[in-house]
Design a protein around this motif. Structure first.
Motif, mmCIF file in Angstrom:
data_model
loop_
_atom_site.group_PDB
_atom_site.id
_atom_site.type_symbol
_atom_site.label_atom_id
_atom_site.label_comp_id
_atom_site.label_asym_id
_atom_site.label_seq_id
_atom_site.Cartn_x
_atom_site.Cartn_y
_atom_site.Cartn_z
ATOM 1 N N VAL A 142 -9.112 5.068 -6.952
ATOM 2 C CA VAL A 142 -9.288 5.293 -5.510
ATOM 3 C C VAL A 142 -8.130 4.638 -4.766
ATOM 4 O O VAL A 142 -7.554 3.663 -5.250
ATOM 5 N N GLY A 143 -7.799 5.162 -3.615
ATOM 6 C CA GLY A 143 -6.765 4.553 -2.779
ATOM 7 C C GLY A 143 -5.554 5.443 -2.630
ATOM 8 O O GLY A 143 -4.752 5.568 -3.555
ATOM 9 N N LEU A 144 -5.447 6.084 -1.473
ATOM 10 C CA LEU A 144 -4.318 6.969 -1.150
ATOM 11 C C LEU A 144 -4.026 7.993 -2.244
ATOM 12 O O LEU A 144 -2.894 8.171 -2.667
ATOM 13 N N ILE A 145 -5.097 8.604 -2.710
ATOM 14 C CA ILE A 145 -4.966 9.797 -3.552
ATOM 15 C C ILE A 145 -5.185 10.956 -2.585
ATOM 16 O O ILE A 145 -6.273 11.123 -2.029
ATOM 17 N N THR A 146 -4.128 11.698 -2.317
ATOM 18 C CA THR A 146 -4.201 12.693 -1.239
ATOM 19 C C THR A 146 -3.770 14.089 -1.677
ATOM 20 O O THR A 146 -4.047 15.054 -0.977
ATOM 21 N N GLU A 147 -3.088 14.201 -2.818
ATOM 22 C CA GLU A 147 -2.535 15.494 -3.220
ATOM 23 C C GLU A 147 -3.178 15.961 -4.523
ATOM 24 O O GLU A 147 -3.347 15.161 -5.452
ATOM 25 N N PRO A 148 -3.497 17.258 -4.606
ATOM 26 C CA PRO A 148 -4.132 17.769 -5.829
ATOM 27 C C PRO A 148 -3.336 17.478 -7.100
ATOM 28 O O PRO A 148 -3.907 17.073 -8.115
ATOM 29 N N GLN B 90 -1.164 15.131 -7.576
ATOM 30 C CA GLN B 90 -1.203 13.674 -7.795
ATOM 31 C C GLN B 90 -2.513 13.314 -8.504
ATOM 32 O O GLN B 90 -2.525 12.553 -9.491
ATOM 33 N N ALA B 91 -3.616 13.873 -8.031
ATOM 34 C CA ALA B 91 -4.927 13.605 -8.647
ATOM 35 C C ALA B 91 -4.936 14.073 -10.096
ATOM 36 O O ALA B 91 -5.415 13.365 -10.997
ATOM 37 N N GLU B 92 -4.390 15.274 -10.312
ATOM 38 C CA GLU B 92 -4.349 15.829 -11.664
ATOM 39 C C GLU B 92 -3.511 14.938 -12.596
ATOM 40 O O GLU B 92 -3.887 14.681 -13.745
ATOM 41 N N ALA B 93 -2.389 14.438 -12.071
ATOM 42 C CA ALA B 93 -1.500 13.600 -12.895
ATOM 43 C C ALA B 93 -2.180 12.271 -13.269
ATOM 44 O O ALA B 93 -1.961 11.738 -14.364
ATOM 45 N N ILE B 94 -3.011 11.744 -12.378
ATOM 46 C CA ILE B 94 -3.743 10.497 -12.678
ATOM 47 C C ILE B 94 -4.670 10.727 -13.879
ATOM 48 O O ILE B 94 -4.791 9.889 -14.768
ATOM 49 N N LEU B 95 -5.282 11.917 -13.901
ATOM 50 C CA LEU B 95 -6.217 12.233 -14.988
ATOM 51 C C LEU B 95 -5.479 12.569 -16.280
ATOM 52 O O LEU B 95 -5.839 12.074 -17.349
ATOM 53 N N THR B 96 -4.438 13.378 -16.180
ATOM 54 C CA THR B 96 -3.725 13.752 -17.417
ATOM 55 C C THR B 96 -2.973 12.556 -17.987
ATOM 56 O O THR B 96 -2.773 12.454 -19.191
ATOM 57 N N GLY B 97 -2.569 11.619 -17.111
ATOM 58 C CA GLY B 97 -1.905 10.406 -17.586
ATOM 59 C C GLY B 97 -2.887 9.405 -18.172
ATOM 60 O O GLY B 97 -2.498 8.300 -18.568
ATOM 61 N N GLU B 98 -4.176 9.761 -18.175
ATOM 62 C CA GLU B 98 -5.249 8.930 -18.738
ATOM 63 C C GLU B 98 -5.347 7.572 -18.064
ATOM 64 O O GLU B 98 -5.688 6.574 -18.683
ATOM 65 N N SER B 99 -5.046 7.535 -16.764
ATOM 66 C CA SER B 99 -5.228 6.299 -16.004
ATOM 67 C C SER B 99 -6.664 6.163 -15.520
ATOM 68 O O SER B 99 -7.123 5.061 -15.235
ATOM 69 N N ALA B 100 -7.344 7.285 -15.351
ATOM 70 C CA ALA B 100 -8.723 7.268 -14.849
ATOM 71 C C ALA B 100 -9.427 8.538 -15.285
ATOM 72 O O ALA B 100 -8.783 9.517 -15.684
ATOM 73 N N ASP B 101 -10.762 8.520 -15.167
ATOM 74 C CA ASP B 101 -11.574 9.671 -15.529
ATOM 75 C C ASP B 101 -12.025 10.455 -14.307
ATOM 76 O O ASP B 101 -12.392 11.624 -14.406
ATOM 77 N N VAL C 137 0.842 -1.192 0.000
ATOM 78 C CA VAL C 137 0.000 0.000 0.000
ATOM 79 C C VAL C 137 0.880 1.247 0.000
ATOM 80 O O VAL C 137 1.808 1.357 0.798
ATOM 81 N N GLY C 138 0.610 2.139 -0.928
ATOM 82 C CA GLY C 138 1.362 3.399 -1.016
ATOM 83 C C GLY C 138 0.555 4.378 -1.838
ATOM 84 O O GLY C 138 -0.554 4.041 -2.289
ATOM 85 N N PRO C 139 1.065 5.583 -2.053
ATOM 86 C CA PRO C 139 0.298 6.586 -2.811
ATOM 87 C C PRO C 139 -0.211 6.037 -4.147
ATOM 88 O O PRO C 139 0.553 5.458 -4.920
ATOM 89 N N GLY C 140 -1.498 6.179 -4.369
ATOM 90 C CA GLY C 140 -2.104 5.769 -5.637
ATOM 91 C C GLY C 140 -1.927 4.291 -5.977
ATOM 92 O O GLY C 140 -1.909 3.911 -7.150
ATOM 93 N N TYR C 141 -1.880 3.444 -4.951
ATOM 94 C CA TYR C 141 -1.502 2.035 -5.183
ATOM 95 C C TYR C 141 -2.480 1.266 -6.072
ATOM 96 O O TYR C 141 -2.102 0.246 -6.646
ATOM 97 N N GLN C 142 -3.712 1.774 -6.211
ATOM 98 C CA GLN C 142 -4.668 1.048 -7.063
ATOM 99 C C GLN C 142 -4.855 1.693 -8.440
ATOM 100 O O GLN C 142 -5.617 1.186 -9.267
ATOM 101 N N VAL C 143 -4.145 2.797 -8.672
ATOM 102 C CA VAL C 143 -4.292 3.510 -9.947
ATOM 103 C C VAL C 143 -3.958 2.617 -11.148
ATOM 104 O O VAL C 143 -4.680 2.634 -12.157
ATOM 105 N N PRO C 144 -2.882 1.792 -11.072
ATOM 106 C CA PRO C 144 -2.592 0.937 -12.238
ATOM 107 C C PRO C 144 -3.755 0.002 -12.607
ATOM 108 O O PRO C 144 -3.909 -0.371 -13.774
#
Ligand SMILES: Cc1cc2nc3c(=O)[nH]c(=O)nc-3n(C[C@H](O)[C@H](O)[C@H](O)COP(=O)(O)O)c2cc1C
Length: 369
Positions: free
Chosen positions: A299-305, A307-318, A276-283
């Protein structure tokens, strides 16, 4: 260019004002399934948070499908009546669209509340008979009764009846809880499903219950309203449910009109091995999004704005969902908006708290996002 986190996201007839979701969080504070003052405070203040979507805690479709006797329910009209003032408050004062998570706890039902270590409670001591696909207990919990096909059909009907109530109550979206070792997930995973009928054995047979629940809800849930499923995308255990299985299920769900998959994980076995670590379920969200071509919620240890933005721009999630981060900082979206230079919903009663409104500068409206 603006951030993706604060850009709108369309889901059927609903357009979320931003991509921030308050993840469902069981409160173990209901009275016989009914929401009360705690829920008004809890959901009420989270509706003011600036998140685009607020999903209620796992809400049981059957009394025996509750984790604890203090879970919220939706198996009776009185549950909808109890939740009505909460929804009314959220609508009148909040900015979030409102979703409900529907579930049945299966073989993980009949335990004490979270802060009393979820100890099993037997029948006769205030607990109840619990049900599962097979007579296989979750280690340390009660032994479940295997469900007959007639009982399975009744539970599918129970999900649909609860969804119809949620619709009448004015909820905007439903997330079916197919994760964390509860009933739907226990049908999916070969570790908990050892049936030899059409609900067990092959991958398609193990998916059958999840798909029947989905179809039954879709049939009563208005066409314009989004419907998705939270799954445990992997059991993190040998011989268990895998990410490849999740892609298969997500494709089937998409073909039936599913609007999103929330990629959580685990919960079937205490032998699960995960880091378990930051964004551990994003993959997991990323893989399902790419391979099944369906919108995902990470979902899962998304805590920083950022970080959240990078998940979206990296097209890992909507969409990104936060649970603990929202409890710790219920104005997380306000702070994220500040950091990313964006505007976000504020209730008018609180708008003078915004840094741009200090020092008598009342010319910059912040509420109309
Ligand atoms: C207090 C609490 C209650 C939770 N209850 C639920 C629930 O009802 N349904 C669910 O799917 N997940 C539930 N979860 C899991 C969260 O929704 C989320 O997936 C998990 O906490 C990881 O996200 P986080 O790191 O942002 O907390 C709960 C988590 C917490 C902390």
């Amino acid at each position: 260019m603006g951030s993706l986190l604060f850009s709108p996201f369309p889901l059927r007839g609903l357009t979320l004002p931003n991509r921030i979701v308050v993840s469902p969080m069981g409160q173990y504070s209901a009275d016989d399934g009914c929401a009360g003052a705690w829920h008004l405070m809890h959901l009420g203040h989270l509706a003011l948070s600036g998140a685009g979507l607020l999903i209620t805690e796992a809400t049981a479709i059957h009394p025996e499908g509750r984790i604890s006797k203090h879970d919220m329910g939706m198996w009776d009209d009185r549950h909808a009546a109890a939740l009505e003032p909460v929804i009314a408050f959220c609508r009148r004062h909040g900015g979030a669209h409102l979703g409900m998570q529907l579930y049945h706890a299966g073989r993980k039902a009949s335990v004490t509340v979270a802060w009393e270590a979820q100890r099993p409670i037997a029948t006769g001591e205030g607990g109840w008979t619990i049900h599962a696909p097979s007579a296989l207990a979750y280690p340390g919990r009660l032994a479940p009764e295997p469900l007959s096909e007639v009982e399975i059909a009744q539970l599918v009907g129970g999900f649909a009846a609860a969804a119809a109530r949620a619709d009448r109550l004015g909820l905007d979206l439903i997330e079916i809880h197919g994760a964390h070792g509860y009933l739907i997930h226990s049908f999916l995973s070969p570790l908990s499903n050892q049936r030899s009928d059409r609900y067990g054995g092959s991958l398609d047979n193990r998916c059958r219950f999840a798909l029947e629940v989905f179809d039954a809800i879709r049939a009563v849930w208005p066409e314009r309203k989004p419907l998705g499923m939270r799954i445990s995308a992997t059991d993190w255990a040998d011989g268990g449910w895998t990410i490849e299985d999740s892609v298969h299920l997500a494709r089937q769900l998409k073909a039936r009109g599913c609007d999103f998959i929330t990629a959580s994980s685990g919960g079937t076995t205490p032998a699960q091995k995960l880091t378990v670590g930051p964004g551990y379920q994003v993959p997991l969200a990323d893989r399902i999004r790419r391979d099944a071509g369906i919108a995902t919620m990470a979902v899962g240890l998304i805590t920083e704005p950022r970080q959240a933005e990078a998940i979206l721009t990296g097209e890992s999630a909507d969409l990104v969902a936060l649970a603990r981060g929202m409890l710790f900082n219920p104005r997380w979206p306000w702070h994220a908006a500040m950091e990313l230079g964006e505007r976000v919903f504020y209730p008018k009663q609180y708008e003078r708290s915004h840094p741009s409104m200090r020092g008598g500068d009342f010319l910059k409206p912040v509420r109309d996002a």
